[in-house]
Design an enzyme around this catalytic site. Structure first.
Site, PDB file in Angstrom:
ATOM      1  N   LYS A 169       0.880  -1.183   0.000  1.00 34.26           N
ATOM      2  CA  LYS A 169       0.000   0.000   0.000  1.00 34.26           C
ATOM      3  C   LYS A 169       0.908   1.221   0.000  1.00 34.26           C
ATOM      4  O   LYS A 169       1.340   1.693   1.039  1.00 34.26           O
ATOM      5  CB  LYS A 169      -0.879  -0.021   1.249  1.00 34.26           C
ATOM      6  CG  LYS A 169      -2.201   0.699   1.132  1.00 34.26           C
ATOM      7  CD  LYS A 169      -2.198   2.191   0.984  1.00 34.26           C
ATOM      8  CE  LYS A 169      -1.679   3.107   2.024  1.00 34.26           C
ATOM      9  NZ  LYS A 169      -1.457   4.479   1.488  1.00 34.26           N
ATOM     10  N   GLY A 200      -4.048   3.433  -2.270  1.00 27.72           N
ATOM     11  CA  GLY A 200      -5.298   3.915  -1.685  1.00 27.72           C
ATOM     12  C   GLY A 200      -4.984   4.739  -0.461  1.00 27.72           C
ATOM     13  O   GLY A 200      -3.813   4.981  -0.145  1.00 27.72           O
ATOM     14  N   GLY A 202      -4.678   5.776   3.522  1.00 24.97           N
ATOM     15  CA  GLY A 202      -4.250   5.071   4.728  1.00 24.97           C
ATOM     16  C   GLY A 202      -5.421   4.650   5.587  1.00 24.97           C
ATOM     17  O   GLY A 202      -5.432   3.553   6.152  1.00 24.97           O
ATOM     18  N   VAL A 205      -7.475   1.552   2.900  1.00 20.80           N
ATOM     19  CA  VAL A 205      -6.670   0.371   2.546  1.00 20.80           C
ATOM     20  C   VAL A 205      -5.631   0.068   3.637  1.00 20.80           C
ATOM     21  O   VAL A 205      -5.429  -1.088   4.026  1.00 20.80           O
ATOM     22  CB  VAL A 205      -5.973   0.579   1.177  1.00 20.80           C
ATOM     23  CG1 VAL A 205      -5.215  -0.680   0.784  1.00 20.80           C
ATOM     24  CG2 VAL A 205      -6.985   0.928   0.110  1.00 20.80           C
ATOM     25  N   GLY A 206      -4.992   1.129   4.159  1.00 18.68           N
ATOM     26  CA  GLY A 206      -3.984   0.932   5.208  1.00 18.68           C
ATOM     27  C   GLY A 206      -4.581   0.285   6.445  1.00 18.68           C
ATOM     28  O   GLY A 206      -4.030  -0.669   7.004  1.00 18.68           O
ATOM     29  N   GLU A 244       9.367   1.797  10.736  1.00 17.29           N
ATOM     30  CA  GLU A 244      10.451   2.759  10.485  1.00 17.29           C
ATOM     31  C   GLU A 244       9.815   4.142  10.526  1.00 17.29           C
ATOM     32  O   GLU A 244       9.086   4.511   9.610  1.00 17.29           O
ATOM     33  CB  GLU A 244      11.086   2.515   9.111  1.00 17.29           C
ATOM     34  CG  GLU A 244      11.754   1.166   8.957  1.00 17.29           C
ATOM     35  CD  GLU A 244      13.024   1.023   9.764  1.00 17.29           C
ATOM     36  OE1 GLU A 244      13.459   2.000  10.398  1.00 17.29           O
ATOM     37  OE2 GLU A 244      13.578  -0.089   9.774  1.00 17.29           O
ATOM     38  N   CYS A 278      13.807  11.153   7.021  1.00 15.70           N
ATOM     39  CA  CYS A 278      13.631  10.707   8.409  1.00 15.70           C
ATOM     40  C   CYS A 278      14.939  10.825   9.189  1.00 15.70           C
ATOM     41  O   CYS A 278      14.928  11.040  10.392  1.00 15.70           O
ATOM     42  CB  CYS A 278      13.146   9.266   8.417  1.00 15.70           C
ATOM     43  SG  CYS A 278      14.165   8.184   7.406  1.00 15.70           S
ATOM     44  N   GLU A 378       9.443  16.667  14.718  1.00 15.79           N
ATOM     45  CA  GLU A 378       9.948  16.467  13.358  1.00 15.79           C
ATOM     46  C   GLU A 378       9.247  17.448  12.419  1.00 15.79           C
ATOM     47  O   GLU A 378       8.022  17.418  12.300  1.00 15.79           O
ATOM     48  CB  GLU A 378       9.675  15.029  12.920  1.00 15.79           C
ATOM     49  CG  GLU A 378      10.287  14.712  11.582  1.00 15.79           C
ATOM     50  CD  GLU A 378       9.974  13.303  11.110  1.00 15.79           C
ATOM     51  OE1 GLU A 378       8.781  12.946  11.070  1.00 15.79           O
ATOM     52  OE2 GLU A 378      10.919  12.578  10.762  1.00 15.79           O
TER      53      GLU A 378
HETATM   54  P1  NAD Z   1       2.357   8.910   6.946  1.00  6.92           P
HETATM   55  O1  NAD Z   1       2.494   8.172   8.234  1.00  6.92           O
HETATM   56  O2  NAD Z   1       1.355   9.970   6.845  1.00  6.92           O
HETATM   57  O3  NAD Z   1       1.995   7.875   5.772  1.00  6.92           O
HETATM   58  C1  NAD Z   1       2.798   6.745   5.480  1.00  6.92           C
HETATM   59  C2  NAD Z   1       1.927   5.681   4.841  1.00  6.92           C
HETATM   60  O4  NAD Z   1       0.979   5.226   5.796  1.00  6.92           O
HETATM   61  C3  NAD Z   1       1.118   6.184   3.642  1.00  6.92           C
HETATM   62  O5  NAD Z   1       1.056   5.165   2.677  1.00  6.92           O
HETATM   63  C4  NAD Z   1      -0.253   6.432   4.262  1.00  6.92           C
HETATM   64  O6  NAD Z   1      -1.316   6.364   3.330  1.00  6.92           O
HETATM   65  C5  NAD Z   1      -0.335   5.278   5.258  1.00  6.92           C
HETATM   66  N1  NAD Z   1      -1.290   5.463   6.353  1.00  6.92           N
HETATM   67  C6  NAD Z   1      -1.794   6.643   6.856  1.00  6.92           C
HETATM   68  N2  NAD Z   1      -2.665   6.386   7.853  1.00  6.92           N
HETATM   69  C7  NAD Z   1      -2.707   5.037   7.999  1.00  6.92           C
HETATM   70  C8  NAD Z   1      -3.410   4.158   8.879  1.00  6.92           C
HETATM   71  N3  NAD Z   1      -4.251   4.618   9.801  1.00  6.92           N
HETATM   72  N4  NAD Z   1      -3.206   2.833   8.762  1.00  6.92           N
HETATM   73  C9  NAD Z   1      -2.344   2.338   7.862  1.00  6.92           C
HETATM   74  N5  NAD Z   1      -1.653   3.113   6.976  1.00  6.92           N
HETATM   75  C10 NAD Z   1      -1.838   4.444   7.056  1.00  6.92           C
HETATM   76  O7  NAD Z   1       3.812   9.403   6.568  1.00  6.92           O
HETATM   77  P2  NAD Z   1       4.232  10.295   5.317  1.00  6.92           P
HETATM   78  O8  NAD Z   1       3.794  11.688   5.567  1.00  6.92           O
HETATM   79  O9  NAD Z   1       3.806   9.615   4.055  1.00  6.92           O
HETATM   80  O10 NAD Z   1       5.835  10.189   5.399  1.00  6.92           O
HETATM   81  C11 NAD Z   1       6.602  11.023   6.195  1.00  6.92           C
HETATM   82  C12 NAD Z   1       6.983  10.334   7.478  1.00  6.92           C
HETATM   83  O11 NAD Z   1       7.680   9.127   7.214  1.00  6.92           O
HETATM   84  C13 NAD Z   1       7.926  11.160   8.348  1.00  6.92           C
HETATM   85  O12 NAD Z   1       7.501  11.152   9.684  1.00  6.92           O
HETATM   86  C14 NAD Z   1       9.255  10.419   8.218  1.00  6.92           C
HETATM   87  O13 NAD Z   1      10.139  10.607   9.277  1.00  6.92           O
HETATM   88  C15 NAD Z   1       8.823   9.023   8.053  1.00  6.92           C
HETATM   89  N6  NAD Z   1       9.880   8.233   7.392  1.00  6.92           N
HETATM   90  C16 NAD Z   1      10.594   7.322   8.125  1.00  6.92           C
HETATM   91  C17 NAD Z   1      11.625   6.603   7.529  1.00  6.92           C
HETATM   92  C18 NAD Z   1      12.433   5.579   8.290  1.00  6.92           C
HETATM   93  O14 NAD Z   1      13.065   4.744   7.650  1.00  6.92           O
HETATM   94  N7  NAD Z   1      12.466   5.599   9.608  1.00  6.92           N
HETATM   95  C19 NAD Z   1      11.922   6.821   6.194  1.00  6.92           C
HETATM   96  C20 NAD Z   1      11.188   7.755   5.485  1.00  6.92           C
HETATM   97  C21 NAD Z   1      10.155   8.453   6.094  1.00  6.92           C
END
Ligand code: NAD
Length: 471
Positions: A169, A200, A202, A205-206, A244, A278, A378
């Site tokens: 996803k 889709g 989060g 689908v998430g 992560e 990140c 962050e």
């Molecule tokens: P996000 O958490 O908003 O979304 C990440 C993914 O999760 C997306 O595909 C989103 O649709 C999905 N999602 C959202 N709500 C969900 C739910 N309730 N259940 C399941 N899935 C859901 O993050 P973002 O804004 O896309 O990315 C930025 C973040 O990612 C930053 O906080 C960054 O630090 C982190 N990040 C971490 C690493 C690492 O390796 N530690 C690497 C890159 C980014």
């Protein structure tokens, strides 16, 4: 205009049950460049069912079969390098320095998984027991927008190497990049259902994936907030998780650091991926005794950073991925000022010479203390803080006084001393006088930066359960 109308389930591109259309933007112009039709919960269910049906056969494949499949995936993804490069510039706004890496890393990470699989011991001996590593089942792979293709390929390669099947996803905001990767992976000719890709939201689908009793493992990269929601959902079925998450990484400059070497590394660590990383080193800790000297050198260096059009080869920092992200960065710059931090460079608004796109000014604050919001939360943009410390013990205490623990950078003239300091930092990865990445080493965070590790043998084991057999 790009129109993405299909998702990928059971080895085929199919029209999703979901009907919602989601706009895709070019962040450098803030204009719509396409639309993706999003999958919904029904599509999520179908994808899980397909992965479940494919699991018994895939989990029994030999190491050689999996290596051959990963090699085909590598070749197919490498063949789409140029298309990926164009997509990461158009859809994500990555400047030249970053986009080159983002287009080549997805194939590279598959090569790294092949090397890890070749060396992986599926059966070991522990005393009188034979320990057999057993694949968990269907893996749900949920990825963010800041390195779409790299995360999809890295997680999928590790899951398949372990003998799991997968439902991916990706972020809805990266649909162009996902489409290219999906076409490439389809061309790699894996058995139907072994991997499925359903773009889709989060919260539909998430959520379906993270709550589903037929999903045995979630590997998630994204925000700490979403990571917590996934952890709660996973508890219901004891679904295994690798998370992560976010970071607020320190760059600790020791008193004996050579300013000419330390400053470029500190700036690079802080502004990588236009600050949308990140691991970004966003808290720069400097000795009080050399504060003025470092403030001047850091301010000069950041003022020379070019933020603007990602297609201009001189650009270091591209636009933020979305208007929401742009607003978020602006909000934090205002918050820093309101909290009493002093601007050394940048500030609110757009950089000179840029127009409609979601461009921000690389910003450096000083007189920051570690309890300010700009030092604790962050931001996910090019906003850096200078925090002064009195002595080494205080520097280590400030570095560790954070909810996060993903990465850290220690810079110092005496590398032995710098390594001793590095040992006292609570983070999954501590770099000493370098920004080098080591793909053979485990990657992941302490504390709120995550659970578990990716990469190498650790990454493959995360999709497995050890079973002890005594006879
Ligand atoms: P996000 O958490 O908003 O979304 C990440 C993914 O999760 C997306 O595909 C989103 O649709 C999905 N999602 C959202 N709500 C969900 C739910 N309730 N259940 C399941 N899935 C859901 O993050 P973002 O804004 O896309 O990315 C930025 C973040 O990612 C930053 O906080 C960054 O630090 C982190 N990040 C971490 C690493 C690492 O390796 N530690 C690497 C890159 C980014």
């Amino acid at each position: 205009m790009h129109h993405i109308e299909q998702v990928y389930i059971n080895g085929e591109f199919v029209t999703p049950h979901g009907t919602e259309r989601f706009d895709l933007y070019n962040p450098a112009t803030a204009r719509v460049i396409g639309q993706v039709r999003l999958a919904d919960a029904v599509d999520g269910e179908r994808a899980i069912a397909a992965a479940r049906a494919a699991f018994p056969a895939w989990s029994k494949t030999t190491k050689q079969t999996r290596i051959a499949a990963l090699q085909r995936m590598h070749a197919a993804v490498a063949a789409r390098h140029d298309d990926l490069l164009e997509a990461v510039v158009e859809e994500y706004g990555a400047p030249a320095s970053r986009s080159a890496w983002m287009a080549s890393y997805p194939a590279e990470v598959i090569t790294q998984a092949i090397a890890a699989l070749e060396a992986f011991e599926f059966t070991t001996v522990a005393g009188a027991a034979r320990v057999v590593m057993t694949p968990l089942g269907v893996a749900g792979l949920i990825t963010p927008w800041n390195s779409d293709a790299g995360f999809i390929c890295g997680k999928l390669a590790a899951a398949l190497a372990a003998g799991c099947t997968a439902v991916i996803k990706p972020s809805e905001m990266s649909a162009l990049q996902t489409q290219i990767v999906t076409e490439a992976l389809h061309a790699a000719d894996l058995p139907p259902g072994v991997f499925n890709i359903v773009t889709g939201r989060g919260d539909t689908v998430g959520e379906t994936i993270s709550r589903h009793p037929h999903v045995a493992k979630i590997s998630f990269t994204g925000s700490t907030r979403t990571g917590k929601a996934i952890l709660r959902n996973a508890a219901e079925n004891f679904t295994r998780v690798t998370l992560e998450l976010g970071g607020k990484s320190p760059t600790l400059i020791l008193e004996d650091a050579d300013i000419r070497q330390a400053v470029p590394l500190a700036i690079q660590a802080g502004l990588m991926n236009s600050g949308q990383a990140c691991v970004a080193g966003t808290r720069i800790l400097v000795p009080q005794s050399r504060k003025a000297e470092f403030e001047q050198a850091l301010a000069q260096a950041i003022a020379a950073v070019k933020s603007g059009d990602p297609r201009d080869s001189a650009t270091d920092v591209g636009p933020m991925v979305s208007e929401k992200q742009w607003q978020r960065v602006q909000g934090y710059i205002q918050k820093g000022l309101a909290e009493g931090a002093r601007l050394l460079a940048g500030g609110v608004g757009r950089p000179e010479g840029t127009r409609d796109g979601w461009f921000v000014r690389p910003t450096l604050f000083t007189d920051v203390h570690n309890q300010m919001a700009i030092a604790r939360e962050e931001i996910f943009g090019p906003v850096l803080c200078v925090i002064a410390y009195r002595d080494e013990a205080e520097a280590i205490a400030i570095a560790n006084d954070t909810d996060y623990g993903l990465s850290a950078l220690v810079l110092g003239g005496d590398s032995g001393r710098a390594r001793r300091v590095a040992q006292q930092i609570h983070a999954g990865r501590v770099l000493v006088n370098t920004l080098t990445h080591e793909p053979k080493a485990p990657f992941g965070g302490f504390k709120h930066s995550g659970v578990g590790r990716e990469m190498g043998a650790w990454g493959i084991s995360a999709f497995m359960e050890p079973k002890s057999i005594l006879s």
